[in-house]
Design a protein around this motif. Structure first.
Motif, PDB file in Angstrom:
ATOM      1  N   TYR A 256      -4.373  -6.240  -7.956  1.00 54.87           N
ATOM      2  CA  TYR A 256      -3.286  -6.963  -7.245  1.00 54.87           C
ATOM      3  C   TYR A 256      -4.019  -8.363  -7.024  1.00 54.87           C
TER       4      TYR A 256
ATOM      5  N   PHE B  61       0.333 -12.305  -5.429  1.00 52.82           N
ATOM      6  CA  PHE B  61       0.693 -12.304  -4.029  1.00 52.82           C
ATOM      7  C   PHE B  61       1.427 -13.735  -3.795  1.00 52.82           C
TER       8      PHE B  61
ATOM      9  N   GLY C 104      -0.325  -1.630   4.000  1.00 54.77           N
ATOM     10  CA  GLY C 104      -0.051  -2.353   2.450  1.00 54.77           C
ATOM     11  C   GLY C 104       0.860  -3.438   2.788  1.00 54.77           C
ATOM     12  N   CYS C 105       0.560  -4.651   3.610  1.00 56.19           N
ATOM     13  CA  CYS C 105       1.462  -5.456   3.717  1.00 56.19           C
ATOM     14  C   CYS C 105       1.367  -6.669   3.015  1.00 56.19           C
TER      15      CYS C 105
ATOM     16  N   GLU D 177       1.031  -9.971   1.027  1.00 52.63           N
ATOM     17  CA  GLU D 177       0.981 -11.273   1.432  1.00 52.63           C
ATOM     18  C   GLU D 177       1.692 -11.594   2.782  1.00 52.63           C
TER      19      GLU D 177
ATOM     20  N   HIS E  20       7.140  -9.855   4.891  1.00 49.34           N
ATOM     21  CA  HIS E  20       7.836  -9.004   5.377  1.00 49.34           C
ATOM     22  C   HIS E  20       7.496  -8.679   7.014  1.00 49.34           C
TER      23      HIS E  20
ATOM     24  N   ILE F  10      -5.495  -3.460   1.225  1.00 50.22           N
ATOM     25  CA  ILE F  10      -6.841  -3.592   0.591  1.00 50.22           C
ATOM     26  C   ILE F  10      -7.148  -4.617  -0.150  1.00 50.22           C
ATOM     27  N   ALA F  11      -6.130  -5.269  -0.502  1.00 44.93           N
ATOM     28  CA  ALA F  11      -6.499  -6.353  -1.490  1.00 44.93           C
ATOM     29  C   ALA F  11      -6.579  -7.642  -0.385  1.00 44.93           C
TER      30      ALA F  11
ATOM     31  N   ASP G 220      -8.198  -0.103   4.323  1.00 46.64           N
ATOM     32  CA  ASP G 220      -7.622   0.840   3.632  1.00 46.64           C
ATOM     33  C   ASP G 220      -6.684   1.842   4.556  1.00 46.64           C
ATOM     34  N   LEU G 221      -5.575   1.938   4.089  1.00 45.97           N
ATOM     35  CA  LEU G 221      -4.544   2.609   4.844  1.00 45.97           C
ATOM     36  C   LEU G 221      -4.712   4.013   4.851  1.00 45.97           C
TER      37      LEU G 221
ATOM     38  N   ILE H 250       6.145  -0.735   3.252  1.00 49.53           N
ATOM     39  CA  ILE H 250       7.094  -1.106   2.115  1.00 49.53           C
ATOM     40  C   ILE H 250       6.405  -1.297   0.849  1.00 49.53           C
ATOM     41  N   LEU H 251       7.215  -0.430  -0.157  1.00 52.00           N
ATOM     42  CA  LEU H 251       6.640  -0.397  -1.483  1.00 52.00           C
ATOM     43  C   LEU H 251       5.324  -0.382  -1.635  1.00 52.00           C
ATOM     44  N   SER H 252       4.763   0.520  -0.818  1.00 51.81           N
ATOM     45  CA  SER H 252       3.234   0.500  -1.044  1.00 51.81           C
ATOM     46  C   SER H 252       2.693   2.049  -0.895  1.00 51.81           C
TER      47      SER H 252
HETATM   48  C1  LIG Z   1       3.674  -3.294  -4.405  1.00 48.00           C
HETATM   49  S1  LIG Z   1       2.630  -4.113  -3.214  1.00 48.00           S
HETATM   50  C2  LIG Z   1       3.871  -4.344  -1.775  1.00 48.00           C
HETATM   51  C3  LIG Z   1       3.146  -5.241  -0.884  1.00 48.00           C
HETATM   52  C4  LIG Z   1       4.012  -5.482   0.337  1.00 48.00           C
HETATM   53  N1  LIG Z   1       4.246  -4.415   1.061  1.00 48.00           N
HETATM   54  C5  LIG Z   1       5.334  -6.105  -0.249  1.00 48.00           C
HETATM   55  O1  LIG Z   1       6.250  -5.411  -0.153  1.00 48.00           O
HETATM   56  O2  LIG Z   1       5.453  -7.200  -0.663  1.00 48.00           O
HETATM   57  C6  LIG Z   1       1.673  -2.725  -2.845  1.00 48.00           C
HETATM   58  C7  LIG Z   1       0.563  -2.861  -2.023  1.00 48.00           C
HETATM   59  O3  LIG Z   1      -0.031  -1.743  -1.546  1.00 48.00           O
HETATM   60  C8  LIG Z   1      -1.416  -2.221  -1.383  1.00 48.00           C
HETATM   61  N2  LIG Z   1      -2.356  -0.865  -1.486  1.00 48.00           N
HETATM   62  C9  LIG Z   1      -2.476  -0.379  -2.442  1.00 48.00           C
HETATM   63  N3  LIG Z   1      -3.375   0.869  -1.744  1.00 48.00           N
HETATM   64  C10 LIG Z   1      -3.832   0.458  -0.638  1.00 48.00           C
HETATM   65  C11 LIG Z   1      -4.955   1.035   0.498  1.00 48.00           C
HETATM   66  N4  LIG Z   1      -5.394   2.117   0.157  1.00 48.00           N
HETATM   67  N5  LIG Z   1      -4.951   0.542   1.527  1.00 48.00           N
HETATM   68  C12 LIG Z   1      -4.164  -0.576   1.910  1.00 48.00           C
HETATM   69  N6  LIG Z   1      -3.191  -1.222   1.153  1.00 48.00           N
HETATM   70  C13 LIG Z   1      -3.074  -0.670  -0.300  1.00 48.00           C
HETATM   71  C14 LIG Z   1      -1.761  -3.044  -2.325  1.00 48.00           C
HETATM   72  O4  LIG Z   1      -2.944  -3.796  -2.333  1.00 48.00           O
HETATM   73  C15 LIG Z   1      -0.567  -3.946  -2.497  1.00 48.00           C
HETATM   74  O5  LIG Z   1      -0.538  -4.920  -1.674  1.00 48.00           O
END
Ligand SMILES: C[S@@+](CC[C@H](N)C(=O)[O-])C[C@H]1O[C@@H](n2cnc3c(N)ncnc32)[C@H](O)[C@@H]1O
Ligand SMILES: [Zn+2]
Length: 286
Positions: A62, A67, A105-106, A108, A111, A130-131, A151-152, A168-170
């Motif tokens: 990512y 973002f 997994g917020c 940018e 939301h 994580i990004a 890390d979630l 959300i979508l994460s």
């Molecule tokens: C499709 S994006 C969605 C971001 C945000 N929720 C949105 O809807 O705009 C998925 C997100 O999950 C995060 N992610 C993936 N694995 C993760 C982990 N292990 N811990 C925290 N975040 C993670 C990614 O870095 C990315 O920002």
């Protein structure tokens, strides 16, 4: 006062909620500069105000550009109905004086920030991702929430701290969600449904059906971990004009690996109507 100090002051009001991501012991704000645990593991506040609580440097797929594109599209109202719907659900289910929300997994941060504004000043929002590229943008533009790289699956929080866990979508880690949510807490998970961004998939793939989403397993797994109290589908379309098309293609991992030629077919359009098709799962702990 600079952002680093402002953020450290803000976090110091909630420091009891945190734990060291390395040794698990309690952690305190030190000299409005760092979070330090009793074993001296130290995590500095950055100049943008976020804290890096992931123990080692990590590079994810990512990017900053993804973002930024997501932020631009979100601010243009693309996910407006989603945030409004989620805010209403939280208002209906959580009737408390002080509410803590953690967005797992917020990205940018748009939301979480929009949700907190919608719900009211009694809400404190925490966002982790994580990004670093996402968290940096979140903290740069949204000073009212607390942002951390983490890390979630191994969050830097003590047990049973949050009234609401958003996802959300994460990706998810339900064992961790259950550990940090309060006994009467709410989990809100948003997953894509069949027609999510279907027009992009049609432009990109010869067999778009192959790329469609199947949610059955996701929903089954959610129901194994939480008592499902509501499930709703949100489907609408958004018309995007030419200036937003580069952001549309950059904001989604769907574009990863797609040929330049296919991407150009989208960029050459004057407008594109895109379907947002999402499922909102609301659960409580058993
Ligand atoms: C499709 S994006 C969605 C971001 C945000 N929720 C949105 O809807 O705009 C998925 C997100 O999950 C995060 N992610 C993936 N694995 C993760 C982990 N292990 N811990 C925290 N975040 C993670 C990614 O870095 C990315 O920002
Ligand atoms: Zn420690």
């Amino acid at each position: 006062m600079n952002k680093r100090i402002l953020s450290a002051k803000h976090v110091s009001n909630f420091e009891n909620m945190f734990k060291c991501p390395i040794c698990g012991s309690s952690i305190k704000v030190f000299e409005y500069r760092s979070l330090v645990c009793i074993n001296r593991h130290t995590f500095d506040f950055t100049k943008y105000g976020y804290i890096n609580l992931f123990p080692r440097p990590i590079k994810t797929k990512y990017s900053k550009e993804l973002f930024e594109a997501r932020k631009r599209i979100t601010e243009n109202g693309f996910f407006g109905l989603l945030t409004e719907t989620v805010a209403e659900s939280i208002k209906n289910h959580v009737k408390k004086k002080d509410v803590t929300i953690l967005d797992m997994g917020c990205g940018e941060g748009s939301h979480l920030s929009q949700l907190c504004d919608n719900i009211g000043s009694h809400v404190t929002g925490f966002g982790i991702d994580i990004a670093k590229e996402g968290v940096l943008i979140a903290s740069k533009y949204h000073s009212n929430q607390i942002w951390a790289v983490a890390d979630l699956a191994n969050t830097p929080f003590q047990d049973k701290q949050f009234d609401v866990v958003l996802n959300i979508l994460s990706p998810s880690n339900y064992a961790e969600f259950k550990r940090i949510i309060k006994c009467d807490g709410l989990v809100v998970k948003v997953v894509p449904q069949n027609n999510y961004l279907k027009e992009l998939r049609e432009f990109y793939f010869d067999d778009p059906e192959k790329q469609s989403y199947s949610n059955t397993e996701t929903i089954d797994r959610f129901c194994e971990s939480f008592q499902l109290i509501n499930r709703s589908r949100l489907c609408y379309s958004v018309k995007l004009e030419k200036p937003f098309l580069p952001s549309l293609i950059q904001m989604t991992p769907l574009t990863w690996g797609v040929t330049e030629e296919r991407v150009n077919t989208v960029l050459q359009k004057e407008t594109v109507t895109i379907t947002v098709d999402l499922e909102i799962l609301i659960g409580k702990t058993f």
